[in-house]
Design a protein around this motif. Structure first.
Motif, PDB file in Angstrom:
ATOM      1  N   MET A   1      32.249 -13.585  18.617  1.00 25.27           N
ATOM      2  CA  MET A   1      32.757 -14.897  17.804  1.00 25.27           C
ATOM      3  C   MET A   1      33.359 -14.419  16.757  1.00 25.27           C
ATOM      4  O   MET A   1      32.844 -13.193  15.896  1.00 25.27           O
ATOM      5  CB  MET A   1      31.585 -15.795  17.245  1.00 25.27           C
ATOM      6  N   SER A   2      34.554 -14.790  16.197  1.00 27.14           N
ATOM      7  CA  SER A   2      35.297 -14.268  15.015  1.00 27.14           C
ATOM      8  C   SER A   2      35.219 -15.415  13.956  1.00 27.14           C
ATOM      9  O   SER A   2      35.155 -16.500  14.430  1.00 27.14           O
ATOM     10  CB  SER A   2      36.853 -13.730  15.475  1.00 27.14           C
ATOM     11  N   TYR A   3      35.452 -15.038  12.870  1.00 22.64           N
ATOM     12  CA  TYR A   3      35.487 -15.983  11.803  1.00 22.64           C
ATOM     13  C   TYR A   3      37.043 -16.147  11.458  1.00 22.64           C
ATOM     14  O   TYR A   3      37.600 -15.259  11.176  1.00 22.64           O
ATOM     15  CB  TYR A   3      34.940 -15.367  10.626  1.00 22.64           C
ATOM     16  N   ASP A   4      37.484 -17.427  11.661  1.00 22.67           N
ATOM     17  CA  ASP A   4      38.864 -17.817  11.225  1.00 22.67           C
ATOM     18  C   ASP A   4      38.644 -18.659   9.920  1.00 22.67           C
ATOM     19  O   ASP A   4      37.762 -19.567   9.784  1.00 22.67           O
ATOM     20  CB  ASP A   4      39.368 -18.540  12.267  1.00 22.67           C
ATOM     21  N   PRO A   5      39.693 -18.185   8.956  1.00 27.47           N
ATOM     22  CA  PRO A   5      39.584 -19.162   7.793  1.00 27.47           C
ATOM     23  C   PRO A   5      40.127 -20.467   8.300  1.00 27.47           C
ATOM     24  O   PRO A   5      40.780 -20.860   8.974  1.00 27.47           O
ATOM     25  CB  PRO A   5      40.668 -18.280   6.774  1.00 27.47           C
ATOM     26  N   PRO A   6      39.405 -21.399   7.466  1.00 30.53           N
ATOM     27  CA  PRO A   6      40.016 -22.933   7.524  1.00 30.53           C
ATOM     28  C   PRO A   6      41.359 -23.194   7.339  1.00 30.53           C
ATOM     29  O   PRO A   6      41.895 -23.993   8.142  1.00 30.53           O
ATOM     30  CB  PRO A   6      38.968 -23.635   6.689  1.00 30.53           C
ATOM     31  N   HIS A   7      42.009 -22.640   6.656  1.00 29.04           N
ATOM     32  CA  HIS A   7      43.335 -22.835   6.322  1.00 29.04           C
ATOM     33  C   HIS A   7      44.216 -21.401   6.561  1.00 29.04           C
ATOM     34  O   HIS A   7      43.667 -20.475   6.290  1.00 29.04           O
ATOM     35  CB  HIS A   7      43.588 -23.160   4.902  1.00 29.04           C
ATOM     36  N   PRO A   8      45.287 -21.474   7.269  1.00 26.17           N
ATOM     37  CA  PRO A   8      46.306 -20.452   7.474  1.00 26.17           C
ATOM     38  C   PRO A   8      46.507 -19.699   6.060  1.00 26.17           C
ATOM     39  O   PRO A   8      46.521 -20.372   4.924  1.00 26.17           O
ATOM     40  CB  PRO A   8      47.458 -20.990   8.414  1.00 26.17           C
ATOM     41  N   SER A   9      46.812 -18.449   6.312  1.00 22.85           N
ATOM     42  CA  SER A   9      47.212 -17.636   4.984  1.00 22.85           C
ATOM     43  C   SER A   9      48.768 -17.659   4.647  1.00 22.85           C
ATOM     44  O   SER A   9      48.936 -17.484   3.719  1.00 22.85           O
ATOM     45  CB  SER A   9      46.743 -16.408   5.356  1.00 22.85           C
ATOM     46  N   PRO A  30      54.745 -33.281   0.541  1.00 25.17           N
ATOM     47  CA  PRO A  30      53.339 -32.275   0.455  1.00 25.17           C
ATOM     48  C   PRO A  30      52.829 -31.812   1.972  1.00 25.17           C
ATOM     49  O   PRO A  30      53.836 -32.001   2.890  1.00 25.17           O
ATOM     50  CB  PRO A  30      52.262 -33.640   0.371  1.00 25.17           C
ATOM     51  N   PRO A  31      52.155 -30.747   1.912  1.00 26.15           N
ATOM     52  CA  PRO A  31      51.824 -29.856   3.110  1.00 26.15           C
ATOM     53  C   PRO A  31      51.225 -30.895   4.267  1.00 26.15           C
ATOM     54  O   PRO A  31      50.633 -31.864   3.904  1.00 26.15           O
ATOM     55  CB  PRO A  31      50.826 -29.035   2.675  1.00 26.15           C
ATOM     56  N   HIS A  32      51.660 -30.923   5.399  1.00 25.89           N
ATOM     57  CA  HIS A  32      51.444 -31.546   6.414  1.00 25.89           C
ATOM     58  C   HIS A  32      50.320 -30.661   7.300  1.00 25.89           C
ATOM     59  O   HIS A  32      50.317 -29.462   7.320  1.00 25.89           O
ATOM     60  CB  HIS A  32      52.500 -32.133   7.454  1.00 25.89           C
ATOM     61  N   LEU A  33      49.538 -31.352   8.104  1.00 31.02           N
ATOM     62  CA  LEU A  33      48.296 -30.508   8.792  1.00 31.02           C
ATOM     63  C   LEU A  33      49.256 -29.897   9.824  1.00 31.02           C
ATOM     64  O   LEU A  33      50.103 -30.397  10.612  1.00 31.02           O
ATOM     65  CB  LEU A  33      47.598 -31.386   9.399  1.00 31.02           C
ATOM     66  N   THR A  34      48.692 -28.453  10.083  1.00 29.72           N
ATOM     67  CA  THR A  34      49.355 -27.818  10.969  1.00 29.72           C
ATOM     68  C   THR A  34      48.795 -27.750  12.335  1.00 29.72           C
ATOM     69  O   THR A  34      49.169 -28.040  13.533  1.00 29.72           O
ATOM     70  CB  THR A  34      49.310 -26.258  10.603  1.00 29.72           C
ATOM     71  N   GLN A  38      42.432 -29.433  11.661  1.00 33.04           N
ATOM     72  CA  GLN A  38      42.562 -28.742  10.318  1.00 33.04           C
ATOM     73  C   GLN A  38      41.857 -30.161   9.343  1.00 33.04           C
ATOM     74  O   GLN A  38      42.523 -31.292   9.999  1.00 33.04           O
ATOM     75  CB  GLN A  38      44.016 -28.668   9.816  1.00 33.04           C
ATOM     76  N   PRO A  39      40.979 -30.073   8.664  1.00 35.59           N
ATOM     77  CA  PRO A  39      40.735 -31.055   7.747  1.00 35.59           C
ATOM     78  C   PRO A  39      41.626 -31.439   6.908  1.00 35.59           C
ATOM     79  O   PRO A  39      42.590 -31.052   6.428  1.00 35.59           O
ATOM     80  CB  PRO A  39      39.403 -30.442   6.671  1.00 35.59           C
ATOM     81  N   ALA A  40      41.457 -32.826   6.780  1.00 35.68           N
ATOM     82  CA  ALA A  40      42.655 -33.641   6.027  1.00 35.68           C
ATOM     83  C   ALA A  40      42.057 -33.395   4.255  1.00 35.68           C
ATOM     84  O   ALA A  40      41.233 -33.060   4.002  1.00 35.68           O
ATOM     85  CB  ALA A  40      42.300 -35.007   6.160  1.00 35.68           C
ATOM     86  N   PRO A  41      43.220 -33.438   3.575  1.00 33.70           N
ATOM     87  CA  PRO A  41      42.971 -33.336   2.178  1.00 33.70           C
ATOM     88  C   PRO A  41      42.407 -34.400   1.868  1.00 33.70           C
ATOM     89  O   PRO A  41      42.423 -35.333   1.965  1.00 33.70           O
ATOM     90  CB  PRO A  41      44.574 -33.277   1.530  1.00 33.70           C
TER      91      PRO A  41
END
Length: 155
Positions: A1-9, A30-34, A38-41
């Motif tokens: 299992m790897s750890y992925d950050p919740p938001h892309p870098s 505004p940024p849209h969900l990729t 991905q959690p909503a703002p």
């Protein structure tokens, strides 16, 4: 299992311009969900909540509407009920309508003349129910709306 950050870098929309001459097109927003996961703002929360529900959602308006509806029905059924009775008697019982009541006046003419006082009675009934039931409710709602308007102006 790897750890992925919740938001892309990387940014999900183009970076802001560095000078005022480089204005971004209107499509930049505004940024849209990729990704769908991905959690909503977070949504901004209101600062304060009013101490009670606004007047439009209050049950007093429903009570006022039902009182006014009752008032209309009572007055309308009084006037139309008598007129319908007169029409039914005219169509189904012509012997009753042609019978003389007093001094050669037929009952149909007397019932037709009584229709005017019955209409006045319906108007008086309408005014009475307005003064007794509908107007106090409307006054109370009007005063509450004035208080709400003053409170809104102070804030």
């Amino acid at each position: 299992m790897s750890y992925d950050p919740p938001h892309p870098s990387y940014p999900s929309y183009p970076p802001q311009p560095s000078s005022s001459y480089d204005t971004p097109p209107a499509s930049y927003g505004p940024p849209h969900l990729t990704y769908p996961w991905q959690p909503a703002p977070p949504q901004p929360r209101p600062d304060r909540r009013p101490p009670r529900e606004p007047l439009g959602h209050h049950s007093d308006l429903r009570v006022l509407r039902s009182a006014y509806r009752w008032q209309r029905r009572t007055a309308t059924l009084t006037a139309l009920g008598y007129f319908t009775l007169f029409l039914v008697l005219s169509a189904s019982a012509p012997g009753v309508m042609t019978r003389t009541v007093a001094d050669g006046i037929p009952a149909g003419l007397l019932l037709a003349l009584i229709q005017l006082p019955v209409t006045w009675l319906a108007i008086a009934l309408y005014e009475h129910t307005a003064r007794r039931h509908v107007d106090p409710l409307a006054d109370r709602i009007r005063k509450q709306a004035e208080l709400d308007a003053r409170r809104g102006a102070v804030r």
